[in-house]
Design a protein around this motif. Structure first.
Motif, PDB file in Angstrom:
ATOM      1  N   GLN A  13      18.461 -44.452  -5.762  1.00  0.00           N
ATOM      2  CA  GLN A  13      18.800 -45.598  -4.938  1.00  0.00           C
ATOM      3  C   GLN A  13      17.585 -46.509  -4.813  1.00  0.00           C
ATOM      4  OE1 GLN A  13      21.856 -46.214  -3.437  1.00  0.00           O
ATOM      5  NE2 GLN A  13      22.594 -44.471  -4.629  1.00  0.00           N
ATOM      6  N   ALA A  14      17.845 -47.776  -4.588  1.00  0.00           N
ATOM      7  CA  ALA A  14      16.751 -48.722  -4.364  1.00  0.00           C
ATOM      8  C   ALA A  14      15.881 -48.237  -3.208  1.00  0.00           C
ATOM      9  CB  ALA A  14      17.304 -50.100  -4.063  1.00  0.00           C
ATOM     10  N   GLY A  15      14.556 -48.315  -3.421  1.00  0.00           N
ATOM     11  CA  GLY A  15      13.623 -47.867  -2.394  1.00  0.00           C
ATOM     12  C   GLY A  15      13.129 -46.453  -2.584  1.00  0.00           C
ATOM     13  N   GLU A  16      13.794 -45.713  -3.424  1.00  0.00           N
ATOM     14  CA  GLU A  16      13.394 -44.335  -3.661  1.00  0.00           C
ATOM     15  C   GLU A  16      12.308 -44.251  -4.744  1.00  0.00           C
ATOM     16  OE1 GLU A  16      17.410 -41.932  -2.280  1.00  0.00           O
ATOM     17  OE2 GLU A  16      17.016 -42.187  -4.410  1.00  0.00           O
ATOM     18  N   ARG A  38       8.574 -50.407 -20.952  1.00  0.00           N
ATOM     19  CA  ARG A  38       9.996 -50.299 -20.630  1.00  0.00           C
ATOM     20  C   ARG A  38      10.758 -51.405 -21.337  1.00  0.00           C
ATOM     21  NH1 ARG A  38       9.897 -51.956 -14.166  1.00  0.00           N
ATOM     22  NH2 ARG A  38       9.442 -54.196 -14.435  1.00  0.00           N
ATOM     23  N   GLN A  39      12.036 -51.109 -21.557  1.00  0.00           N
ATOM     24  CA  GLN A  39      12.914 -52.087 -22.193  1.00  0.00           C
ATOM     25  C   GLN A  39      14.265 -52.056 -21.499  1.00  0.00           C
ATOM     26  OE1 GLN A  39      13.339 -51.709 -26.461  1.00  0.00           O
ATOM     27  NE2 GLN A  39      13.948 -53.845 -26.635  1.00  0.00           N
ATOM     28  N   ALA A  40      14.599 -53.186 -20.891  1.00  0.00           N
ATOM     29  CA  ALA A  40      15.890 -53.335 -20.240  1.00  0.00           C
ATOM     30  C   ALA A  40      16.885 -53.894 -21.248  1.00  0.00           C
ATOM     31  CB  ALA A  40      15.762 -54.264 -19.033  1.00  0.00           C
ATOM     32  N   PRO A  41      18.174 -53.695 -21.029  1.00  0.00           N
ATOM     33  CA  PRO A  41      19.186 -54.207 -21.963  1.00  0.00           C
ATOM     34  C   PRO A  41      19.037 -55.706 -22.178  1.00  0.00           C
ATOM     35  CG  PRO A  41      20.179 -52.695 -20.422  1.00  0.00           C
ATOM     36  CD  PRO A  41      18.780 -52.929 -19.932  1.00  0.00           C
ATOM     37  N   GLY A  42      18.987 -56.118 -23.433  1.00  0.00           N
ATOM     38  CA  GLY A  42      18.907 -57.529 -23.759  1.00  0.00           C
ATOM     39  C   GLY A  42      17.537 -58.148 -23.589  1.00  0.00           C
ATOM     40  N   PRO A  87      16.414 -52.419  -8.349  1.00  0.00           N
ATOM     41  CA  PRO A  87      17.388 -52.468  -9.446  1.00  0.00           C
ATOM     42  C   PRO A  87      16.800 -53.087 -10.717  1.00  0.00           C
ATOM     43  CG  PRO A  87      18.434 -53.097  -7.401  1.00  0.00           C
ATOM     44  CD  PRO A  87      16.960 -52.975  -7.101  1.00  0.00           C
ATOM     45  N   GLU A  88      15.896 -54.041 -10.568  1.00  0.00           N
ATOM     46  CA  GLU A  88      15.308 -54.686 -11.751  1.00  0.00           C
ATOM     47  C   GLU A  88      14.316 -53.793 -12.491  1.00  0.00           C
ATOM     48  OE1 GLU A  88      15.475 -55.911  -8.622  1.00  0.00           O
ATOM     49  OE2 GLU A  88      13.648 -57.039  -8.106  1.00  0.00           O
ATOM     50  N   GLN A 117      15.605 -42.750 -19.504  1.00  0.00           N
ATOM     51  CA  GLN A 117      16.320 -43.783 -18.747  1.00  0.00           C
ATOM     52  C   GLN A 117      15.984 -43.689 -17.259  1.00  0.00           C
ATOM     53  OE1 GLN A 117      18.628 -46.273 -19.842  1.00  0.00           O
ATOM     54  NE2 GLN A 117      18.411 -46.985 -17.724  1.00  0.00           N
ATOM     55  N   VAL A 118      15.646 -44.842 -16.687  1.00  0.00           N
ATOM     56  CA  VAL A 118      15.446 -44.961 -15.243  1.00  0.00           C
ATOM     57  C   VAL A 118      16.429 -46.010 -14.735  1.00  0.00           C
ATOM     58  CG1 VAL A 118      13.883 -45.694 -13.413  1.00  0.00           C
ATOM     59  CG2 VAL A 118      13.031 -44.294 -15.301  1.00  0.00           C
ATOM     60  N   THR A 119      17.212 -45.634 -13.740  1.00  0.00           N
ATOM     61  CA  THR A 119      18.189 -46.550 -13.178  1.00  0.00           C
ATOM     62  C   THR A 119      18.012 -46.613 -11.678  1.00  0.00           C
ATOM     63  OG1 THR A 119      19.782 -46.000 -14.914  1.00  0.00           O
ATOM     64  CG2 THR A 119      20.632 -47.096 -12.954  1.00  0.00           C
ATOM     65  N   GLY A 120      17.757 -47.821 -11.190  1.00  0.00           N
ATOM     66  CA  GLY A 120      17.653 -48.035  -9.756  1.00  0.00           C
ATOM     67  C   GLY A 120      18.896 -48.780  -9.273  1.00  0.00           C
ATOM     68  N   SER A 121      19.700 -48.134  -8.473  1.00  0.00           N
ATOM     69  CA  SER A 121      20.949 -48.754  -8.028  1.00  0.00           C
ATOM     70  C   SER A 121      20.766 -49.412  -6.665  1.00  0.00           C
ATOM     71  CB  SER A 121      22.059 -47.710  -7.956  1.00  0.00           C
ATOM     72  OG  SER A 121      21.765 -46.752  -6.972  1.00  0.00           O
ATOM     73  N   SER A 122      21.498 -50.496  -6.467  1.00  0.00           N
ATOM     74  CA  SER A 122      21.386 -51.226  -5.191  1.00  0.00           C
ATOM     75  C   SER A 122      22.363 -50.690  -4.167  1.00  0.00           C
ATOM     76  CB  SER A 122      21.636 -52.706  -5.435  1.00  0.00           C
ATOM     77  OG  SER A 122      22.897 -52.903  -6.032  1.00  0.00           O
TER      78      SER A 122
END
Length: 122
Positions: A13-16, A38-42, A87-88, A117-122
């Motif tokens: 989660q965001a902030g973690e 790091r490389q984000a999609p696109g 998230p970014e 993969q690292v995913t930060g969800s809002s």
């Protein structure tokens, strides 16, 4: 042959926080700079943080104050402590090391890990 293996990615989660690790193995004589990209999609791959064998560090402006890079030279391992994830920050994170292999005529070369993969969800 030298290889890098990353671990520690995931969904948060965001902030973690998350901590990435990257261990180098194989016929290694020395390792100079180690870094995380790091490389984000696109988007293009970008430097996140780097650390020299002497401990000097460099960070992307977007992660300064939130991420900390460190290394254990005895274990040929580099870490990335990521706090206050946003998230970014979502991307595939790659480890890279400037490695001089064993061998009298070997040259230093950049070795890349497979990515995590690292995913930060809002």
């Amino acid at each position: 042959q030298v290889r890098l293996v990353e671990s520690g990615g995931g969904l948060v989660q965001a902030g973690e926080s998350l901590r990435l690790s990257c261990a180098a193995s194989g016929s290694i004589f020395s390792i100079n700079t180690m870094a995380w990209y790091r490389q984000a999609p696109g988007k293009q791959r970008e430097l996140v943080a780097a650390i020299t064998s002497g401990g000097s560090t460099n960070y992307a402006d977007s992660v300064k104050g939130r991420f900390t890079i460190s290394r254990d030279n005895g274990r040929n391992t580099v870490y990335l402590q990521m706090n206050s994830l946003k998230p970014e920050d979502t991307a595939v994170y790659y480890c890279c090391a400037d490695v001089k292999p064993l061998g009298a005529w070997s040259l230093a070369t950049d070795i890349w890990g497979q990515g995590t993969q690292v995913t930060g969800s809002s």
